[in-house]
Scaffold this active site. Structure first.
Site, PDB file in Angstrom:
ATOM      1  CB  CYS A  81      48.163  33.411  41.445  1.00 55.22           C
ATOM      2  SG  CYS A  81      46.851  33.690  42.639  1.00 55.22           S
ATOM      3  CB  CYS A 196      47.077  41.224  43.434  1.00 61.52           C
ATOM      4  SG  CYS A 196      45.741  40.440  42.499  1.00 61.52           S
TER       5      CYS A 196
HETATM    6  N1  DGL Z   1      46.110  37.154  40.479  1.00 58.49           N
HETATM    7  C1  DGL Z   1      45.768  36.666  41.807  1.00 58.49           C
HETATM    8  C2  DGL Z   1      46.831  37.124  42.800  1.00 58.49           C
HETATM    9  O1  DGL Z   1      47.909  37.527  42.400  1.00 58.49           O
HETATM   10  C3  DGL Z   1      44.343  37.017  42.087  1.00 58.49           C
HETATM   11  C4  DGL Z   1      43.755  36.275  43.218  1.00 58.49           C
HETATM   12  C5  DGL Z   1      42.253  36.112  43.205  1.00 58.49           C
HETATM   13  O2  DGL Z   1      41.743  35.330  42.408  1.00 58.49           O
HETATM   14  O3  DGL Z   1      41.644  36.740  44.086  1.00 58.49           O
HETATM   15  O4  DGL Z   1      46.652  37.028  43.999  1.00 58.49           O
END
Ligand code: DGL
Length: 280
Positions: A81, A196
């Site tokens: 993440c 993301c």
């Molecule tokens: N998969 C997360 C990232 O790479 C998502 C973040 C979220 O929960 O907004 O930032």
């Protein structure tokens, strides 16, 4: 201990995200290292993190990471993440006695090589607001493109995290939404970094929207390769073929299992975890 058993480590790889997005890293790991057992935690009760303040992201991110490490007793922690990585990685690396891999460093190293090889004029990054507000990519820009020959276009598209989590959009609907949402400056880049992990699910639609020569660079692939290299270096890569996925979520396992196949076709065990309330 025999020579062979000293060459591998049966402890799991722990992978952390807020929701389904980190499964992009899990899917890539399963392909490249099918013998590994993966313990995945998705803090589904509290996503999206990307619109929250740094203080709250740190509280939630530290708690989620500590919970996962307690449950999995892993040989390595992968923070799949970007949002948690940019705000929590440094402290977690100091605190934990296992290697902690985040999204940022492997992405920056990978970008540096690609920018040097392809001399892009415009490189775009799509990410969450909280990731971009950390200025992590901006600060690394001098290192990635020393002569500033490549221009960086950043776009925060946090609401797409919830759309991916909903799993409700067909590929055609996602194409229409992205086509309306992305400004021309992003549509015309020479390369786009998927900043993301949730946005790995958007790659098929993005391929139709960006110019046909554009490179789509999925940070999930760069990070996975980094993890494999690290395990090989430490002689901890599990070599047999019988790996597995154990998932923990903090809310709604049924919904998670409905959306997970957008990232991986593999079956997984799932368990609902109640997080401790205390701030540490
Ligand atoms: N998969 C997360 C990232 O790479 C998502 C973040 C979220 O929960 O907004 O930032």
């Amino acid at each position: 201990m025999s020579f062979m058993s000293a060459m591998t480590d049966k402890k799991p790889i722990a992978v952390l995200d807020t929701g389904v997005g980190g499964l992009s890293v899990v899917a890539a790991l399963r392909k490249l290292a099918p013998g590994e057992h993966i313990h995945y935690f998705a803090d589904t009760a509290h996503l999206p993190y990307g619109l929250k303040s740094p203080e709250l992201i740190k509280f939630l991110g530290f708690r989620a990471a500590r919970t996962l490490v307690e449950l999995a007793k892993p040989k390595i922690l992968v923070i799949a993440c970007h949002t948690i990585s940019v705000w929590c990685l440094e402290k977690l690396s100091q605190e934990l006695d296992i290697p902690v891999v985040g999204m940022l460093q492997p992405s920056i190293e990978g970008l540096k090589k690609l920018v040097a090889k392809h001399s892009y004029e415009q490189l775009g990054i799509i990410s969450t607001k909280a990731t971009l507000s950390s200025q992590a990519f901006r600060s690394a820009w001098e290192y990635i493109s020393p002569a500033n020959a490549t221009q960086l276009q950043e776009l925060a598209c946090g609401p797409l995290v919830s759309l991916v989590e909903e799993g409700a959009c067909s590929p055609q609907e996602m194409h229409i939404i992205l086509n309306g949402l992305l400004p021309q400056a992003i549509k015309s880049v020479d390369a786009l970094l998927i900043g993301c992990t949730h946005f790995s699910a958007l790659v098929p639609a993005l391929k139709q929207i960006l110019k046909s020569s554009a490179h789509i660079i999925d940070a999930a692939d760069l990070v996975t390769q980094h993890v494999i290299n690290k395990l090989k270096e430490d002689t901890k890569l599990e070599l047999d073929k019988n790996g597995s996925i154990q998932t923990y979520v903090s809310d709604n396992p049924e919904r998670f299992l409905q959306v997970a196949p957008k990232f991986t076709a593999e079956s997984m065990k799932i368990e609902l975890i109640r997080l401790k309330e205390t701030l540490r």
